[in-house]
Write a protein that holds these residues in place. Structure first.
Motif: not given
Lengths: 273, 273
Positions: B2, B60, B63-64, B67, B89-90, B92-94, B97
């Motif tokens: 990030s 997932r 999103i990977r 990223k 997914v919200q 799990e993800t920084d 979303i």
């Protein structure tokens, strides 16, 4: 792995979803001794609008999965995968692999009186012209008229097979073909036998309808006999069902179209194969 | 990762296929400075008939992938994935979303005069009752009437949006809803805005139609501003398109609905992510 395979090993049958059950049903009828492992790729259905590269990749994964079940032969009970992937996977695999197109093409060539055959199927199947090629290997003088009917699969899957809407869609897709001289029509998608009566009604008695499922089961019987692979045991055959998604919905559909009770379907992450 | 993300980084937008382009189009209109990376999961489309577990797995993976393109925020421009996967997914993800359901629900609640809202969507979206839950968080007294319309997506994809068949299917699916008191209707699937005029005609002027795409772009603008993430550069924004299958077909569709020339789409094996 092949040395472990015995005559009692199952036949692997796969399709993009539920449509291939019309082929499994024919195998059950014509080869009642044979065990079957069925795989429906319900996570990635439909195949008919997807590319050749992906259909080959999907087919490879499924064959790898079926091999873990020690199948002795594989039937690709999906016209799209038969059209786009059969040739490739046959070369890579040490098992007999049958598709539905060669048997369907042969039956149509035997049937036609005036050498004019119609084919309905998915966009990918029609675009591939695989039926045309197989028909022309047998008789290069036959005229072949193909027509993709992409709405037929969702109409069947949504339970509209007998609805008046479906008759209108049949008319939209097939009015041009009705004006031609075809006397034989191949149902080039495993869902379409479920629309058979409406299609027959639309074309009338003069057009003979070919369902490749029947011919495919006949071919399988021949291949097993020729290779000394037929199952000699006369006990009750076992049938196993696997899907990549929504096992419960599949079980209901399978139970409604197969001539025995389907109680369980297992879910598999096919992308791991 | 990030720490590498800058304000000029793109927004990731994804959908099961082409439908999410109606959301991308709104983002292009309302946030003309923002770069966009769009992913359409055309190898596994449609999502609407698939299970929650698989929709989460697909989301997932996407999103990977996004990223790897260093996106600064993700918009799930698919109602089914917003309904079934957003919450998971919200967590799990920084990255921020956003889905399309919360904005759509809020717009409908603001719009209704008589507290009676209709929703049309895929089987999975309607079954999840996610719209109902979001509406009831805002006003528990609102009556919500949902109806799955699974044939709408294939009708749009096959180019039947303006055909009389589609009007008949609208009548089959929505005649019950037409008899109710709804004064507001959410188009709960990104394909459905392409049927908007037929649906509007069917219900008449008394029913207000909500397209969540518009509200989602508004929300995105707010989230970027609040996090100091808006793109300050005023040069021409860049748009990149990726799909998991059939890039050429996607390019044609994108070119026809976006207000600028789409010339290339890249194909990605999404199962590797």
């Amino acid at each position: 792995m092949s040395q472990e395979i015995t005559n009692t090993a199952p036949i692997g049958v796969f399709d993009s979803g539920v449509g291939g059950l019309t082929v499994a049903r024919e195998i059950m009828r014509q080869l009642p001794n044979e065990n079957i492992v069925y795989f429906g790729d319900t996570a990635r259905v439909p195949y008919g609008s997807k590319s050749k590269d992906n259909i080959i990749r999907f087919s490879r994964q499924i064959i790898r999965f079926l091999k873990t079940k020690n199948v002795k032969a594989v039937v690709i009970a999906c016209n799209t995968a038969s059209a786009l992937a059969l040739e490739t996977v046959q070369k890579e695999t040490d098992l007999p692999i049958l598709g539905v197109i060669v048997p369907g093409a042969r039956a149509a060539v035997q049937e036609t009186r005036n050498n004019c055959i119609g084919i309905v199927g998915t966009e990918a199947t029609i675009r591939s012209e695989t039926y045309n090629k197989e028909i022309h290997k047998l008789n290069p003088d036959i005229k072949v008229i193909g027509k993709p009917c992409p709405l037929f699969v969702p109409l069947v899957e949504e339970g509209f097979a007998k609805h008046s809407i479906t008759k209108e869609v049949i008319d939209i897709y097939l009015s041009e073909m009705k004006k031609t001289d075809i006397d034989t029509m191949i149902l080039g998608c495993t869902h379409y036998p479920l629309l058979r009566s409406s299609i027959r009604e639309y074309f009338g008695e003069s057009v003979h309808i070919v369902n490749p499922a029947y011919e495919t089961a006949m071919d399988l019987k021949k291949v097993l006999a020729e290779n000394g692979m037929a199952n000699p045991s006369e006990g009750e055959a076992s049938y196993e069902f696997y899907v990549s998604d929504a096992a419960e919905k599949f079980t209901k559909f399978a139970d409604s179209i197969l001539p025995y009770d389907v109680t369980t379907t297992k879910e598999v992450n096919i992308e791991e194969y």
